[in-house]
Design a protein around this motif. Structure first.
Motif, PDB file in Angstrom:
ATOM      1  N   ASN A 259      -7.936  35.144  16.239  1.00  0.00           N
ATOM      2  CA  ASN A 259      -8.884  35.421  15.157  1.00  0.00           C
ATOM      3  C   ASN A 259     -10.058  34.460  15.076  1.00  0.00           C
ATOM      4  OD1 ASN A 259      -7.774  37.753  13.353  1.00  0.00           O
ATOM      5  ND2 ASN A 259      -5.980  36.543  13.948  1.00  0.00           N
ATOM      6  N   PHE A 260     -10.037  33.406  15.871  1.00  0.00           N
ATOM      7  CA  PHE A 260     -11.165  32.476  15.915  1.00  0.00           C
ATOM      8  C   PHE A 260     -11.587  32.303  17.362  1.00  0.00           C
ATOM      9  CE2 PHE A 260      -9.123  31.688  11.933  1.00  0.00           C
ATOM     10  CZ  PHE A 260     -10.164  31.427  11.057  1.00  0.00           C
ATOM     11  N   ARG A 261     -12.817  31.879  17.547  1.00  0.00           N
ATOM     12  CA  ARG A 261     -13.337  31.723  18.899  1.00  0.00           C
ATOM     13  C   ARG A 261     -12.918  30.361  19.451  1.00  0.00           C
ATOM     14  NH1 ARG A 261     -17.816  33.007  16.390  1.00  0.00           N
ATOM     15  NH2 ARG A 261     -18.898  31.241  17.295  1.00  0.00           N
ATOM     16  N   THR A 262     -11.638  30.270  19.795  1.00  0.00           N
ATOM     17  CA  THR A 262     -11.076  29.037  20.323  1.00  0.00           C
ATOM     18  C   THR A 262     -11.134  29.043  21.846  1.00  0.00           C
ATOM     19  OG1 THR A 262      -8.865  29.973  20.553  1.00  0.00           O
ATOM     20  CG2 THR A 262      -9.428  28.994  18.419  1.00  0.00           C
ATOM     21  N   ILE A 263     -11.011  27.853  22.426  1.00  0.00           N
ATOM     22  CA  ILE A 263     -10.695  27.757  23.850  1.00  0.00           C
ATOM     23  C   ILE A 263      -9.172  27.658  23.894  1.00  0.00           C
ATOM     24  CG2 ILE A 263     -10.972  26.431  25.973  1.00  0.00           C
ATOM     25  CD1 ILE A 263     -13.609  25.341  24.713  1.00  0.00           C
ATOM     26  N   ALA A 264      -8.533  28.768  24.198  1.00  0.00           N
ATOM     27  CA  ALA A 264      -7.087  28.882  23.989  1.00  0.00           C
ATOM     28  C   ALA A 264      -6.299  28.326  25.165  1.00  0.00           C
ATOM     29  CB  ALA A 264      -6.728  30.344  23.721  1.00  0.00           C
ATOM     30  N   LYS A 265      -6.489  27.042  25.400  1.00  0.00           N
ATOM     31  CA  LYS A 265      -5.822  26.391  26.533  1.00  0.00           C
ATOM     32  C   LYS A 265      -5.213  25.069  26.083  1.00  0.00           C
ATOM     33  CE  LYS A 265      -9.321  27.749  29.958  1.00  0.00           C
ATOM     34  NZ  LYS A 265     -10.427  27.170  30.752  1.00  0.00           N
ATOM     35  N   GLN A 266      -4.164  24.658  26.740  1.00  0.00           N
ATOM     36  CA  GLN A 266      -3.530  23.363  26.469  1.00  0.00           C
ATOM     37  C   GLN A 266      -4.554  22.240  26.568  1.00  0.00           C
ATOM     38  OE1 GLN A 266      -2.912  20.782  28.875  1.00  0.00           O
ATOM     39  NE2 GLN A 266      -1.085  19.709  28.099  1.00  0.00           N
ATOM     40  N   SER A 267      -5.447  22.355  27.530  1.00  0.00           N
ATOM     41  CA  SER A 267      -6.429  21.278  27.756  1.00  0.00           C
ATOM     42  C   SER A 267      -7.391  21.106  26.585  1.00  0.00           C
ATOM     43  CB  SER A 267      -7.233  21.581  29.018  1.00  0.00           C
ATOM     44  OG  SER A 267      -7.907  22.828  28.872  1.00  0.00           O
ATOM     45  N   HIS A 268      -7.515  22.128  25.736  1.00  0.00           N
ATOM     46  CA  HIS A 268      -8.465  22.068  24.631  1.00  0.00           C
ATOM     47  C   HIS A 268      -7.772  22.211  23.280  1.00  0.00           C
ATOM     48  CE1 HIS A 268     -11.088  22.665  28.030  1.00  0.00           C
ATOM     49  NE2 HIS A 268     -12.120  22.325  27.281  1.00  0.00           N
ATOM     50  N   ARG A 269      -6.505  21.782  23.254  1.00  0.00           N
ATOM     51  CA  ARG A 269      -5.754  21.872  22.009  1.00  0.00           C
ATOM     52  C   ARG A 269      -5.116  20.517  21.715  1.00  0.00           C
ATOM     53  NH1 ARG A 269      -2.215  25.813  23.259  1.00  0.00           N
ATOM     54  NH2 ARG A 269      -3.676  27.518  22.868  1.00  0.00           N
ATOM     55  N   ALA A 270      -5.365  20.006  20.506  1.00  0.00           N
ATOM     56  CA  ALA A 270      -4.839  18.699  20.094  1.00  0.00           C
ATOM     57  C   ALA A 270      -3.944  18.872  18.881  1.00  0.00           C
ATOM     58  CB  ALA A 270      -5.992  17.760  19.745  1.00  0.00           C
ATOM     59  N   MET A 271      -3.025  17.920  18.693  1.00  0.00           N
ATOM     60  CA  MET A 271      -2.259  17.877  17.454  1.00  0.00           C
ATOM     61  C   MET A 271      -2.270  16.456  16.923  1.00  0.00           C
ATOM     62  SD  MET A 271       1.618  19.147  16.493  1.00  0.00           S
ATOM     63  CE  MET A 271       2.132  19.001  14.757  1.00  0.00           C
ATOM     64  N   GLY A 272      -2.445  16.355  15.604  1.00  0.00           N
ATOM     65  CA  GLY A 272      -2.414  15.055  14.954  1.00  0.00           C
ATOM     66  C   GLY A 272      -1.801  15.187  13.585  1.00  0.00           C
ATOM     67  N   GLY A 273      -1.380  14.053  13.037  1.00  0.00           N
ATOM     68  CA  GLY A 273      -0.818  14.109  11.694  1.00  0.00           C
ATOM     69  C   GLY A 273      -0.679  12.723  11.112  1.00  0.00           C
ATOM     70  N   LEU A 274      -0.617  12.678   9.793  1.00  0.00           N
ATOM     71  CA  LEU A 274      -0.470  11.405   9.102  1.00  0.00           C
ATOM     72  C   LEU A 274       0.964  11.288   8.602  1.00  0.00           C
ATOM     73  CD1 LEU A 274      -0.412  11.471   5.660  1.00  0.00           C
ATOM     74  CD2 LEU A 274      -2.625  12.531   6.125  1.00  0.00           C
ATOM     75  N   SER A 275       1.499  10.071   8.724  1.00  0.00           N
ATOM     76  CA  SER A 275       2.824   9.767   8.176  1.00  0.00           C
ATOM     77  C   SER A 275       3.847  10.796   8.665  1.00  0.00           C
ATOM     78  CB  SER A 275       2.731   9.714   6.645  1.00  0.00           C
ATOM     79  OG  SER A 275       3.890   9.129   6.096  1.00  0.00           O
ATOM     80  N   MET A 276       4.500  11.535   7.778  1.00  0.00           N
ATOM     81  CA  MET A 276       5.470  12.536   8.230  1.00  0.00           C
ATOM     82  C   MET A 276       4.832  13.523   9.199  1.00  0.00           C
ATOM     83  SD  MET A 276       7.434  15.537   6.130  1.00  0.00           S
ATOM     84  CE  MET A 276       6.001  16.625   6.338  1.00  0.00           C
ATOM     85  N   GLY A 277       3.548  13.825   8.988  1.00  0.00           N
ATOM     86  CA  GLY A 277       2.837  14.717   9.908  1.00  0.00           C
ATOM     87  C   GLY A 277       2.686  14.098  11.290  1.00  0.00           C
ATOM     88  N   GLY A 278       2.679  12.765  11.356  1.00  0.00           N
ATOM     89  CA  GLY A 278       2.692  12.079  12.645  1.00  0.00           C
ATOM     90  C   GLY A 278       4.039  12.228  13.330  1.00  0.00           C
ATOM     91  N   MET A 279       5.086  12.096  12.522  1.00  0.00           N
ATOM     92  CA  MET A 279       6.436  12.294  13.054  1.00  0.00           C
ATOM     93  C   MET A 279       6.571  13.709  13.622  1.00  0.00           C
ATOM     94  SD  MET A 279       9.970  11.979  10.943  1.00  0.00           S
ATOM     95  CE  MET A 279       9.960  13.717  10.493  1.00  0.00           C
ATOM     96  N   GLU A 280       6.032  14.685  12.888  1.00  0.00           N
ATOM     97  CA  GLU A 280       6.079  16.065  13.381  1.00  0.00           C
ATOM     98  C   GLU A 280       5.261  16.219  14.655  1.00  0.00           C
ATOM     99  OE1 GLU A 280       6.719  18.564   9.268  1.00  0.00           O
ATOM    100  OE2 GLU A 280       4.656  18.079   9.853  1.00  0.00           O
ATOM    101  N   THR A 281       4.097  15.584  14.668  1.00  0.00           N
ATOM    102  CA  THR A 281       3.228  15.650  15.845  1.00  0.00           C
ATOM    103  C   THR A 281       3.928  15.076  17.064  1.00  0.00           C
ATOM    104  OG1 THR A 281       1.231  15.510  14.491  1.00  0.00           O
ATOM    105  CG2 THR A 281       1.038  14.839  16.802  1.00  0.00           C
ATOM    106  N   ARG A 282       4.540  13.918  16.867  1.00  0.00           N
ATOM    107  CA  ARG A 282       5.222  13.259  17.984  1.00  0.00           C
ATOM    108  C   ARG A 282       6.308  14.170  18.561  1.00  0.00           C
ATOM    109  NH1 ARG A 282       9.609  10.357  19.019  1.00  0.00           N
ATOM    110  NH2 ARG A 282       9.459   8.628  20.503  1.00  0.00           N
ATOM    111  N   THR A 283       7.134  14.722  17.681  1.00  0.00           N
ATOM    112  CA  THR A 283       8.258  15.546  18.140  1.00  0.00           C
ATOM    113  C   THR A 283       7.771  16.818  18.826  1.00  0.00           C
ATOM    114  OG1 THR A 283       9.466  14.717  16.227  1.00  0.00           O
ATOM    115  CG2 THR A 283      10.440  16.575  17.406  1.00  0.00           C
ATOM    116  N   ILE A 284       6.806  17.478  18.206  1.00  0.00           N
ATOM    117  CA  ILE A 284       6.362  18.771  18.747  1.00  0.00           C
ATOM    118  C   ILE A 284       5.583  18.590  20.051  1.00  0.00           C
ATOM    119  CG2 ILE A 284       4.861  20.768  18.310  1.00  0.00           C
ATOM    120  CD1 ILE A 284       5.774  20.652  15.383  1.00  0.00           C
ATOM    121  N   THR A 285       4.736  17.575  20.117  1.00  0.00           N
ATOM    122  CA  THR A 285       3.986  17.379  21.367  1.00  0.00           C
ATOM    123  C   THR A 285       4.931  17.042  22.518  1.00  0.00           C
ATOM    124  OG1 THR A 285       3.559  15.082  20.701  1.00  0.00           O
ATOM    125  CG2 THR A 285       1.797  16.687  20.307  1.00  0.00           C
ATOM    126  N   LEU A 286       5.995  16.286  22.220  1.00  0.00           N
ATOM    127  CA  LEU A 286       6.955  15.976  23.287  1.00  0.00           C
ATOM    128  C   LEU A 286       7.793  17.201  23.647  1.00  0.00           C
ATOM    129  CD1 LEU A 286       8.112  12.391  22.197  1.00  0.00           C
ATOM    130  CD2 LEU A 286       6.500  13.014  24.022  1.00  0.00           C
TER     131      LEU A 286
END
Lengths: 373, 373
Positions: A259-286
Motif C-alpha cells: 500500500n505504500f511505495r516502498t523498496i520492498a527488499k531486506q537491503s532497504h528495510r530497517a528495524m529500531g526500537g526504544l527500551s522494550m522496543g529495542g529488546m523486540e528489535t534485537r530478537t526479531i532481527t536475529l
C-alpha cells in the motif's frame, strides 16, 4: 546490558522521574512559562529556564495533592494549598531536558493534571511536560516542507482484528509517484503504544527538519503497537516475541509494501526500537535476518558479534543510550562489533536518562546513517 | 433556528449531558460491561444494556467525588465511598445512545476519569464514554478494506505557522494512482478540534463501512481546526469568520489540491460541519459560492432560499439534527428550500440530542448523497 537490566532500567525510569538533586538554597529564577505541552490556553504546569517545573492544581477541599515528578524515591513534589484553595508547588531541583511523563495523587487517587496534554506511557494516558532543551531546534515545528503521519488499519489474521499503525511519509511523497522509499519499522517502549514516536517523540518533525537540511535521505517510518501479548509489570522476563513478530513480519510488512511505495527488499528495510522496543528489535532481527538489514537499539540492549550468524546480511548496527544510563555498555559493544567487521555506530545522549530526549536525539543521529549508500 | 439559538443549544448540550429522567424504582439490569472507550485494561466506567453508566474512582481520602454525567441541572452523579476507599455510583437513568463527554469533580477540582480515554471537547481533553447504540454496526471496526487518516501540517501564512489537519483517504487510494476524488471539508463543533471527527465521530470507519457495502462512492474528507480566533464561552455572537475562512479557502484547500489526488473543482467540493462547524459552513459557503457546491449543516443552523444568490451553483443542501433538538426547524427549512427548487435533504436522528451520535448518523446519511451523480 542483559535483558534483565533492561527491565530494571525501564522500571526505574518509569517509577522515578529524573530530577537532579540540588540543595534547597539554589536560587530559582522566576521566569516560568507554560510548558509547550499544555492543553490550549492552560497556564500551568510551567517550566523555567533552569528546568524547574511548577504546578498549580485547583481542588479546594482536597487534603493532599502530590505530583509524581520530583526527587526520585521521595514521593515526587508535594503541593501546598494556598488560601484560595489552589495547590501549588515547584520541583526541588531542575529536571533533565526534554519530555517527562507524570501524574497527580489527589487524596490517594491517581489522576492527570488538567492543564497538561496526555501521552500514553506506563499503560495509561499520563500527563506530559516538556523541559526546554538546548538543542530543541531539531524537533521544532518549522516552516519547512512537512511529511504526513497517517493512521492505517491493517488486517491481522493472527490476532483476528484490524490493527493500527502510524506511517510517516516524507515531504513530497504524494507528488513524485515514481519514487520508492526505504522503510524503518520503529517501536515504542514498555507501557507505550504506537502513538509515542509521533506524539512525545516528534519523529515526524525530526525527519522533516533533517530532510530540509539535506542531512538525511527521505524514508518511510512505520510505528505500530508492540505489546500484543499484554505485558504486565515485571513480565518482560517471560516475554514471548512470537505474537508480535507474526503481526510485524507476516502481516504489517506485506501490507505496507502493498500500500505504500516502498523498496520492498531486506537491503532497504530497517528495524529500531526504544527500551522494550529495542529488546523486540534485537530478537526479531536475529530471528529474521532475511527481513531487515539495519538494526537500531535505543536504550534497549546490545548485540554481540557472536549473536549474528551471517555478517553479510547486516548493513548497520546502531546502539545508543543516555549518559545517565550505561553508556560504557553501548560503547564496548560497538567496539566489539567493529572489531568483528560490522558497520556499527554508538551514540550517547549527554545529560539524559531512560527518557524520550535520549530517543529523539538517537533518531536524529540514526536517520542520516540508515540508508546512506 | 437562528444563530443565537445555536449558541444556546450548544451551550446547554455541553453543560447538561443528556440523561432520560426515570423514577428511581426502575429496575437496573446487572449486565454492566466496560465502556468500549476505556483505556486498555480498565474495568470502569461500565455501561449496561439499558444505557445506565456506572463509575468507580479510587481516591481513598477524598471528601467528595461527582461525575458530570447524570440528570441535567442536578450536578450529575454523586458517587458514594465504600469501606475500601473506592467511590462508586450509577447514573439515575439510562443515557442516550452513543458518545458522551464527561469529567469528575473531586474535592472541588475538575479532573478526568483515569479509566476512560480522553476526547477534546469543551476546550479541554474530557473523559469519554460510549453507550452501545442499536445501530452501532455502521461505525464498528470491521474486517473490510480500511482507508487511512493522515495528519498533515500545512503552511499558513495568515496565522504564521504550520497548521494541522487530518485527511481521510478511502481504501485503495494508494493503489490506483490515476483515480482522483471529490473532497468534503468537515468541521467539528465549539470547544472541539480537528481530532473530533476521527476520534469520537469515527468518520473513517463510517466511510470504510459505507464503501464496503457499496453505499457511497469513495471521497476524501479533510478535517481541520475551526477555532482560529479563540472563541470563549458565549463568544459566538461576536464570531468573525474571516481568520478561519482565510485558512480554509486560501491555504488549506490549495495545499490539499496540490498534495492529494483531488478533483479540484467547485462541483466536486463539499463543506459540512456540526454545531459551530455548521455555522462556519453556512457562512463560508454563502461567502464563497465558487468554492463549494454541496453544503451540510449538522445541528448547526439552516439556510433560507433567499440566503443563496445563485441557485445554479448549489448541488446539495443537507440539514440534520437530533430528534431532541429542533427537528421542525430542519424539516421546515428543507421544505422551503425544495419549494424554491433546491436539491435539499433533511435528516433527523431519532432519540438523540446535540451529541455525536446525531452527527455520526448524519454523516452516514450524508455521504451517499454527496457526490452521487
Amino acid at each position: 546490558m542483559k535483558q534483565y537490566s533492561i527491565v530494571l532500567a525501564l522500571s526505574m525510569a518509569l517509577i522515578s522521574p529524573l530530577v537532579v538533586a540540588q540543595t534547597n538554597s539554589a536560587k530559582i529564577i522566576e521566569d516560568f512559562k507554560p510548558s509547550t505541552l499544555n492543553q490550549p490556553g492552560k497556564e500551568f504546569p510551567q517550566v523555567n529556564s533552569q528546568g524547574y517545573a511548577r504546578f498549580r492544581i485547583e481542588a479546594p477541599t482536597a487534603d493532599s495533592v502530590r505530583v509524581s515528578l520530583g526527587l526520585g524515591g521521595k514521593g515526587g513534589t508535594k503541593l501546598e494549598k494556598s488560601s484560595d484553595g489552589v495547590w501549588t508547588g515547584t520541583t526541588a531541583g531542575p529536571m533533565d531536558e526534554g519530555f517527562h511523563y507524570y501524574n497527580l495523587t489527589i487524596d490517594g487517587g491517581k489522576f492527570n493534571d488538567p492543564g497538561a496534554l496526555n501521552f500514553y506511557g506506563s499503560v495509561r494516558w499520563e500527563s506530559g511536560i516538556e523541559i526546554p532543551a538546548h538543542d530543541q531546534d531539531f524537533y521544532a515545528l518549522k516552516n519547512v516542507p512537512h511529511g504526513n503521519v497517517q493512521q492505517i488499519l491493517f488486517p491481522s489474521k493472527s490476532t483476528n482484528t484490524s490493527r493500527r499503525a502510524f506511517v510517516y511519509t516524507p515531504p513530497g511523497y504524494d507528488k513524485d509517484q515514481a519514487k520508492r522509499y526505504p522503510v524503518l519499522y520503529l517501536q515504542h517502549g514498555w507501557g507505550e503504544d504506537e502513538t509515542a514516536w509521533s506524539n512525545q517523540g516528534h519523529a515526524n518533525l525530526i525527519m522533516d527538519n533533517l530532510i530540509a537540511d539535506g542531512k538525511t535521505k527521505p524514508f518511510i517510518i512505520v510505528m505500530t503497537y508492540g505489546m500484543t501479548n499484554e505485558i504486565k509489570w515485571g513480565g518482560l522476563k517471560n516475554f514471548d516475541i512470537t505474537p508480535f513478530q507474526t503481526v510485524l513480519v507476516d502481516e504489517l510488512i506485506p501490507y505496507v509494501d502493498a500500500n505504500f511505495r516502498t523498496i520492498a527488499k531486506q537491503s532497504h528495510r530497517a528495524m529500531g526500537g526504544l527500551s522494550m522496543g529495542g529488546m523486540e528489535t534485537r530478537t526479531i532481527t536475529l530471528n529474521k535476518p532475511d527481513v531487515f538489514s539495519r538494526y537500531a537499539l535505543l536504550s534497549g540492549g546490545l548485540y554481540n558479534p557472536e549473536d549474528i550468524k551471517d555478517k553479510s546480511k547486516v548493513k548497520l548496527i546502531f546502539l545508543s543510550c543516555g549518559s545517565k544510563e550505561k553508556p560504557e555498555g553501548v560503547k564496548n559493544a560497538v567496539t566489539a562489533l567493529k572489531g568483528a567487521g560490522f558497520n556499527a555506530v554508538s551514540y550517547v545522549s549527554e545529560g539524559t536518562g531512560h527518557e524520550f530526549q535520549t530517543w529523539r536525539r538517537s533518531l536524529k543521529e540514526l536517520a542520516p546513517l540508515l540508508f546512506n549508500e
